[in-house]
Design an enzyme around this catalytic site. Structure first.
Site, mmCIF file in Angstrom:
data_model
loop_
_atom_site.group_PDB
_atom_site.id
_atom_site.type_symbol
_atom_site.label_atom_id
_atom_site.label_comp_id
_atom_site.label_asym_id
_atom_site.label_seq_id
_atom_site.Cartn_x
_atom_site.Cartn_y
_atom_site.Cartn_z
ATOM 1 N N ASP A 81 1.745 -3.913 8.277
ATOM 2 C CA ASP A 81 2.020 -2.656 7.576
ATOM 3 C C ASP A 81 0.693 -1.913 7.323
ATOM 4 O O ASP A 81 -0.269 -2.507 6.818
ATOM 5 C CB ASP A 81 2.696 -3.001 6.239
ATOM 6 C CG ASP A 81 3.241 -1.800 5.507
ATOM 7 O OD1 ASP A 81 3.586 -0.800 6.168
ATOM 8 O OD2 ASP A 81 3.350 -1.864 4.257
ATOM 9 N N HIS A 82 0.643 -0.639 7.659
ATOM 10 C CA HIS A 82 -0.541 0.214 7.409
ATOM 11 C C HIS A 82 -1.854 -0.397 7.908
ATOM 12 O O HIS A 82 -2.801 -0.595 7.131
ATOM 13 C CB HIS A 82 -0.673 0.539 5.914
ATOM 14 C CG HIS A 82 0.415 1.429 5.415
ATOM 15 N ND1 HIS A 82 0.457 2.768 5.675
ATOM 16 C CD2 HIS A 82 1.533 1.147 4.691
ATOM 17 C CE1 HIS A 82 1.547 3.286 5.135
ATOM 18 N NE2 HIS A 82 2.226 2.326 4.534
ATOM 19 N N SER A 213 11.520 2.901 -1.759
ATOM 20 C CA SER A 213 12.037 2.261 -2.979
ATOM 21 C C SER A 213 12.801 3.282 -3.809
ATOM 22 O O SER A 213 12.500 4.480 -3.786
ATOM 23 C CB SER A 213 10.881 1.674 -3.803
ATOM 24 O OG SER A 213 10.484 0.439 -3.241
HETATM 25 P P1 13P Z 1 7.586 1.793 -1.630
HETATM 26 O O1 13P Z 1 6.333 1.908 -2.419
HETATM 27 O O2 13P Z 1 8.516 2.944 -1.918
HETATM 28 O O3 13P Z 1 8.294 0.499 -1.831
HETATM 29 O O4 13P Z 1 7.204 1.912 -0.073
HETATM 30 C C1 13P Z 1 6.711 0.789 0.603
HETATM 31 C C2 13P Z 1 6.136 1.133 1.944
HETATM 32 O O5 13P Z 1 6.285 2.211 2.473
HETATM 33 C C3 13P Z 1 5.380 0.067 2.630
HETATM 34 O O6 13P Z 1 4.820 0.512 3.835
HETATM 35 O O1 G3H Z 2 2.663 0.887 1.520
HETATM 36 C C1 G3H Z 2 2.052 -0.056 1.045
HETATM 37 C C2 G3H Z 2 2.767 -1.274 0.629
HETATM 38 O O2 G3H Z 2 3.491 -1.059 -0.561
HETATM 39 C C3 G3H Z 2 1.816 -2.432 0.548
HETATM 40 O O3 G3H Z 2 1.028 -2.344 -0.579
HETATM 41 O O4 G3H Z 2 -1.284 -2.519 0.331
HETATM 42 O O5 G3H Z 2 -0.777 -3.071 -2.077
HETATM 43 O O6 G3H Z 2 -0.030 -4.598 -0.239
HETATM 44 P P1 G3H Z 2 -0.364 -3.179 -0.636
HETATM 45 ZN ZN ZN Z 3 4.098 2.536 3.723
#
Ligand code: 13P
Ligand code: G3H
Ligand code: ZN
Length: 317
Positions: A81-82, A213
């Protein structure tokens, strides 16, 4: 069973969305697998850079591989993720990930394409798919003028050009959502017109919704009643909008914050009500059960619940 993210997209596209849940530890992993088995849903495990360094990326991988043995019925993909470019390469080379996200949306359009293209080349050589991001993720406030609102959302023509030139397999689009617990202050919702315009230019191409969310206000209230100080009144995405968005091609829905709220509520209430307690397993057990219930509920709202038997049958062909 870990499967290619692309296979999950192919089965879900236009019918339902696959829940993409961030995990950081053992308890979240147990709750996630239990909730997906209970609701008979496929899922995507998301690992952020922060999650990889929270303990050690090898610990998280070990926990997930163990969960695969403990829950042999589970069908899921593992996703970064990201990611930045270097972390994408690290995940691609590890052989563990089904897909990676290259988040270069802060770069210029041309640079975003160039970086994404490099990651795509490395990933596709190993059958790993790539999610990219285009547009500014952010809640669109009600008072903002229409022109300004539109500029904050992903431009459909740009999305088409971006996908064609970068070769990415899915695209995170700005459609009114933002990360975290404070998204919308008023009655805003998803920008369905924009989703539809993108779908019309990119038919069959999976869109990803970040910041999905719903930030339930009763959860926020319970946390605050148990000693928390979260801002009240800010809303998240209405869960009833998940499925209509999925029908328009939003195939992956990212949820992290709502799970963190479950953790915070369980632990705050537990220690408020049992101040003499110091066995970490006691709240941990309550959390795993609550998290499983939360995941199962999300899968119901995403429309992915109940699809597992069919998916297993299709994958075994
Ligand atoms: P939320 O912060 O809305 O749960 O989004 C999570 C997200 O986009 C993780 O990549
Ligand atoms: O979009 C980001 C996710 O909620 C992950 O958050 O980078 O704090 O693990 P984090
Ligand atoms: Zn995200």
């Amino acid at each position: 069973m870990i499967v290619p993210t692309k296979s999950l997209y192919e089965m879900a596209y236009g019918n339902y969305a696959v829940g993409a849940y961030n995990i950081n530890n053992l308890e979240q992993t147990m709750g996630l697998f239990r909730g997906c088995i209970d609701s008979k849903a496929p899922f995507i495990i998301q690992i952020s850079k922060g999650a990889r360094s929270y303990t050690d990326k090898a610990m998280l991988e070990g926990i997930i591989r163990a969960a695969e043995d403990v829950f042999p019925e589970a069908v899921f993909a593992v996703h970064l993720d990201h990611g930045d470019e270097q972390t994408c390469y690290d995940c691609i080379d590890s052989g563990f990930y089904s897909s990676v996200m290259i988040d270069a949306s802060h770069e210029t359009f041309e640079e975003n394409i160039a970086i994404t293209k490099r990651v795509v080349e490395r990933a596709h050589a190993k059958n790993i798919s790539v999610e990219a991001e285009l547009g500014m993720l952010g809640g669109v406030e009600e008072h903002v003028a229409v022109d300004e609102k539109n500029a904050m959302l992903t431009d459909p023509d740009e999305a088409k050009t971006f996908v064609e030139q970068s070769g990415c397999d899915s695209l995170a689009v700005a459609i009114g959502t933002s990360h975290g617990a404070y998204k919308f202050s008023g009655g805003q919702g998803l920008h369905f017109n924009r989703i539809e315009q993108i779908k019309n230019l990119l038919p069959g191409f999976p869109m990803v919704m970040h910041g999905s969310s719903s930030v339930p206000q009763d959860e926020v209230k319970r946390i605050n009643e148990a000693g928390g100080k979260l801002k009240e009144g800010a809303k998240g995405v209405d869960e009833n909008e998940y499925l209509p968005a999925a029908k328009l091609g939003v195939t992956k829905v990212n949820i992290d914050t709502d799970g963190r709220l479950v953790w915070t509520r369980v632990h705050r209430e537990f220690f408020r009500d049992k101040p003499e307690e110091f066995d970490l397993r006691a709240p941990g057990k309550i959390f795993m059960a609550a998290y499983a219930e939360f995941i199962a509920h999300k899968n119901e709202m995403l429309g992915s619940a109940g699809t597992l038997d069919d998916i297993r049958a299709k994958l075994s062909k």
